[in-house]
Design a protein around this motif. Structure first.
Motif, PDB file in Angstrom:
ATOM      1  N   HIS A   1       0.812  -1.220   0.000  1.00  0.00           N
ATOM      2  CA  HIS A   1       0.000   0.000   0.000  1.00  0.00           C
ATOM      3  C   HIS A   1       0.845   1.270   0.000  1.00  0.00           C
ATOM      4  O   HIS A   1       0.355   2.346  -0.315  1.00  0.00           O
ATOM      5  CB  HIS A   1      -0.944  -0.021   1.204  1.00  0.00           C
ATOM      6  CG  HIS A   1      -1.632  -1.343   1.353  1.00  0.00           C
ATOM      7  ND1 HIS A   1      -2.615  -1.746   0.471  1.00  0.00           N
ATOM      8  CD2 HIS A   1      -1.428  -2.391   2.198  1.00  0.00           C
ATOM      9  CE1 HIS A   1      -3.005  -2.978   0.801  1.00  0.00           C
ATOM     10  NE2 HIS A   1      -2.295  -3.384   1.829  1.00  0.00           N
ATOM     11  N   THR A   2       2.097   1.143   0.381  1.00  0.00           N
ATOM     12  CA  THR A   2       3.031   2.282   0.427  1.00  0.00           C
ATOM     13  C   THR A   2       4.448   1.738   0.387  1.00  0.00           C
ATOM     14  O   THR A   2       4.769   0.837   1.172  1.00  0.00           O
ATOM     15  CB  THR A   2       2.866   3.069   1.759  1.00  0.00           C
ATOM     16  OG1 THR A   2       1.593   3.702   1.779  1.00  0.00           O
ATOM     17  CG2 THR A   2       3.929   4.133   1.916  1.00  0.00           C
TER      18      THR A   2
ATOM     19  N   SER B   1       2.519   6.138  -3.919  1.00  0.00           N
ATOM     20  CA  SER B   1       1.989   5.573  -2.671  1.00  0.00           C
ATOM     21  C   SER B   1       0.837   6.429  -2.150  1.00  0.00           C
ATOM     22  O   SER B   1      -0.167   5.898  -1.653  1.00  0.00           O
ATOM     23  CB  SER B   1       3.090   5.481  -1.605  1.00  0.00           C
ATOM     24  OG  SER B   1       4.102   4.592  -2.029  1.00  0.00           O
TER      25      SER B   1
ATOM     26  N   ARG C   1      -2.928   5.100  -1.495  1.00  0.00           N
ATOM     27  CA  ARG C   1      -3.610   5.183  -0.192  1.00  0.00           C
ATOM     28  C   ARG C   1      -4.946   5.906  -0.330  1.00  0.00           C
ATOM     29  O   ARG C   1      -5.947   5.520   0.264  1.00  0.00           O
ATOM     30  CB  ARG C   1      -2.722   5.915   0.825  1.00  0.00           C
ATOM     31  CG  ARG C   1      -1.590   5.092   1.394  1.00  0.00           C
ATOM     32  CD  ARG C   1      -1.025   5.729   2.648  1.00  0.00           C
ATOM     33  NE  ARG C   1      -0.617   7.106   2.427  1.00  0.00           N
ATOM     34  CZ  ARG C   1       0.589   7.482   2.039  1.00  0.00           C
ATOM     35  NH1 ARG C   1       1.527   6.579   1.827  1.00  0.00           N
ATOM     36  NH2 ARG C   1       0.875   8.756   1.862  1.00  0.00           N
TER      37      ARG C   1
ATOM     38  N   GLU D   1      -7.420   3.626  -2.023  1.00  0.00           N
ATOM     39  CA  GLU D   1      -7.816   2.529  -1.130  1.00  0.00           C
ATOM     40  C   GLU D   1      -8.787   3.014  -0.059  1.00  0.00           C
ATOM     41  O   GLU D   1      -9.777   2.341   0.252  1.00  0.00           O
ATOM     42  CB  GLU D   1      -6.570   1.928  -0.458  1.00  0.00           C
ATOM     43  CG  GLU D   1      -5.677   1.161  -1.425  1.00  0.00           C
ATOM     44  CD  GLU D   1      -4.343   0.755  -0.815  1.00  0.00           C
ATOM     45  OE1 GLU D   1      -3.545   0.138  -1.536  1.00  0.00           O
ATOM     46  OE2 GLU D   1      -4.094   1.051   0.381  1.00  0.00           O
ATOM     47  N   THR D   2      -8.513   4.186   0.499  1.00  0.00           N
ATOM     48  CA  THR D   2      -9.382   4.712   1.557  1.00  0.00           C
ATOM     49  C   THR D   2     -10.766   5.020   0.997  1.00  0.00           C
ATOM     50  O   THR D   2     -11.781   4.754   1.651  1.00  0.00           O
ATOM     51  CB  THR D   2      -8.738   5.955   2.201  1.00  0.00           C
ATOM     52  OG1 THR D   2      -7.459   5.557   2.709  1.00  0.00           O
ATOM     53  CG2 THR D   2      -9.565   6.509   3.347  1.00  0.00           C
TER      54      THR D   2
ATOM     55  N   HIS E   1      -2.330   4.758   8.190  1.00  0.00           N
ATOM     56  CA  HIS E   1      -3.172   4.135   7.161  1.00  0.00           C
ATOM     57  C   HIS E   1      -3.911   2.914   7.717  1.00  0.00           C
ATOM     58  O   HIS E   1      -3.305   2.059   8.352  1.00  0.00           O
ATOM     59  CB  HIS E   1      -2.291   3.729   5.975  1.00  0.00           C
ATOM     60  CG  HIS E   1      -3.061   3.330   4.743  1.00  0.00           C
ATOM     61  ND1 HIS E   1      -4.111   4.048   4.244  1.00  0.00           N
ATOM     62  CD2 HIS E   1      -2.914   2.269   3.901  1.00  0.00           C
ATOM     63  CE1 HIS E   1      -4.584   3.467   3.152  1.00  0.00           C
ATOM     64  NE2 HIS E   1      -3.881   2.376   2.922  1.00  0.00           N
TER      65      HIS E   1
ATOM     66  N   CYS F   1      -5.001  -0.114   6.333  1.00  0.00           N
ATOM     67  CA  CYS F   1      -4.820  -0.856   5.076  1.00  0.00           C
ATOM     68  C   CYS F   1      -6.113  -1.603   4.752  1.00  0.00           C
ATOM     69  O   CYS F   1      -6.846  -2.028   5.656  1.00  0.00           O
ATOM     70  CB  CYS F   1      -3.670  -1.851   5.204  1.00  0.00           C
ATOM     71  SG  CYS F   1      -2.091  -1.073   5.583  1.00  0.00           S
TER      72      CYS F   1
ATOM     73  N   HIS G   1      -4.445  -1.312  -4.765  1.00  0.00           N
ATOM     74  CA  HIS G   1      -4.778  -0.143  -5.585  1.00  0.00           C
ATOM     75  C   HIS G   1      -5.450  -0.492  -6.910  1.00  0.00           C
ATOM     76  O   HIS G   1      -6.135   0.336  -7.483  1.00  0.00           O
ATOM     77  CB  HIS G   1      -3.529   0.703  -5.836  1.00  0.00           C
ATOM     78  CG  HIS G   1      -2.554   0.083  -6.795  1.00  0.00           C
ATOM     79  ND1 HIS G   1      -1.682  -0.923  -6.435  1.00  0.00           N
ATOM     80  CD2 HIS G   1      -2.319   0.310  -8.110  1.00  0.00           C
ATOM     81  CE1 HIS G   1      -0.959  -1.267  -7.481  1.00  0.00           C
ATOM     82  NE2 HIS G   1      -1.314  -0.548  -8.518  1.00  0.00           N
TER      83      HIS G   1
END
Ligand SMILES: Cc1ncc(COP(=O)(O)O)c(C=O)c1O
Length: 424
Positions: free
Chosen positions: A213-214, A309, A313, A316-317, A348, A350, A405
């Motif tokens: 995720h990052t 990244s 994020r 994803e959020t 984050h 995840c 992602h």
């Protein structure tokens, strides 16, 4: 980038992203919605092409005296160099091994030789077993004491006070995850590492559930060891381990005696997987392509890693919020861990969500999801200690729904519908 404003955060172009992953157009996977990414992600086309090219053009012993061999070696060197740049570390600090479990196993063997009676090792019950079992055994065989930093049994979270109470001048090593592979919440690695360093301890962080995720900037976080699995970051089936802050000089050599001076061979005794290491850097070409697709600004590889990244994020959020909201409304399930994306501000959440059905067996729910075209996970995912600490029967386990992602809102909605039907 330092002299100019950072590139603007825009919506991730998921259509472009998915066009870079052959799995989405393959006959066997195209019609499915994939929610077991925490187990292993799809590989991007750059990775697949690099691996194929290596096997066709340079499948020879690398670093030799003839051209194909020199090219093979140069590709492996490039992966080392590029990953070092992406993570903000030195090339000699990057180690490729067969997996994270194997990397922690060898690291633990090395650490055993540095521990003795009176020393303490702090481990957690939040970790995947790979980042705790081998270290616990290392402490035991050296006659040192293992101290367990335990999660809150309701939330599954680790807190800094808990660690603070365990640290002392006897603490030699602290291990913890960057994010759990069950509850998905990022831990504050920078803060926790600083606390452990203050006590004089070395720090090992399992980044396997966070790195997809990052791609982190490791000097900011500053652990002595950071590990993750490249097969979960759109790349090859290898484990990447970064060893920093001079710790490697204190650890006994685990490789052949005549290679002792070669830092990148000291903690990786297995013969390297040439092709996979050569292809390991290709995902960073994908990352740069993504950055260029979303911004016209010039960026170094590290800057591209930071930018992409942030896009990941954000995407994803945006998907995780409605997914969690829908789950919160459903009284036929329990979400393990944080039920919102902002339970721990600044860190984050995840998109790895483990749930326990209240009235059905997890395996039955998983089977219903599969029948609806969803690929879920079911089990304790080698985080048996955590699942049990949360009061869940590890034998039946959880249904885990994890995305990354390249997942679309349509996938999330489809999975939500299928889950509600499976539970009703
Ligand atoms: C959080 C976490 N740590 C460690 C591991 C072990 O990684 P590997 O399969 O590379 O040994 C996994 C694998 O699923 C994981 O999820």
């Amino acid at each position: 980038m330092s002299e100019t404003a950072p590139p603007a955060l825009v919506d991730l172009d998921t259509q472009f992203v998915r066009s870079r992953f052959p799995a989405f157009s393959s006959g066997s996977l195209a019609d499915w919605s994939f929610f077991e990414n925490a187990g292993g992600s799809y590989a991007c086309g750059h990775t697949i092409d690099a691996l194929t090219r290596y096997y066709i053009e340079t499948k020879v012993q690398p670093h030799g005296v003839y051209p194909a061999s020199a090219t093979a070696g140069a590709q492996m060197d490039r992966s080392h160099q590029r990953w070092a740049e992406a993570l903000g570390v030195e090339r000699a600090e990057v180690h490729f091994g067969p997996s994270t479990s194997m990397n922690t196993y060898v690291l633990a063997q090395a650490i055993t030789g540095t521990l003795g009676p009176g020393d303490e090792v702090v481990v957690t019950n939040q970790d995947h077993e790979a980042n705790t079992g081998a270290i616990r055994r290392a402490a035991q065989s050296a006659g040192a004491t293992t101290v367990e930093w335990q999660v809150d049994p309701d939330t599954g979270l680790l807190d800094q006070e808990g660690l603070g109470a365990l640290l002392s001048s006897r603490t030699r090593v602290v291990t913890f995850p960057h994010a759990s592979n069950i509850i998905g919440q990022e831990n504050d690695v920078q803060l926790l590492t600083a606390m452990a360093h203050e006590a004089g301890a070395r720090v090992i962080v399992d980044g396997v559930s966070f790195a997809p995720h990052t791609f982190p900037h490791l000097p900011d976080l500053n652990p002595d060891v950071y590990l993750f699995s490249l097969y979960k970051t759109y790349s090859v089936h290898q484990g990447l381990m970064v060893v920093r802050n001079g710790w490697i000089d204190e650890l006994p050599n685990q490789g052949h005696f005549f290679n002792e001076s070669l830092l990148d061979k000291r903690l990786t005794p297995a013969g390297p997987d040439h092709g996979q290491i050569a292809a390991a850097g290709a995902v960073l070409d994908y990352l740069e392509e993504l950055a260029a697709h979303h911004s016209t600004q010039e960026m170094s590889l590290r800057e591209a890693a930071e930018y992409v990244s942030a896009l990941w994020r954000r995407h994803e959020t945006a998907l995780l919020e409605p997914m969690l909201e829908r789950m919160r409304r459903n009284d036929r399930l329990r979400i393990l861990g944080p039920e919102t994306t902002n339970a721990v501000p600044g860190l984050h959440r995840c998109p790895t969500v483990a749930i326990v059905p209240r009235d059905r067996h997890p395996a039955d729910v998983a089977a219903s999801l599969v029948a609806a075209g969803i690929m879920p996970g079911v089990g304790h995912f080698y985080a048996k200690r955590l699942v049990e600490a949360l009061g869940v029967d590890a034998a039946s386990g959880t249904v885990r729904l994890s995305f990354v992602h390249y997942t679309s809102m349509a996938d999330v909605e489809r999975m939500g519908d299928a889950l509600e039907a499976a539970l009703s």
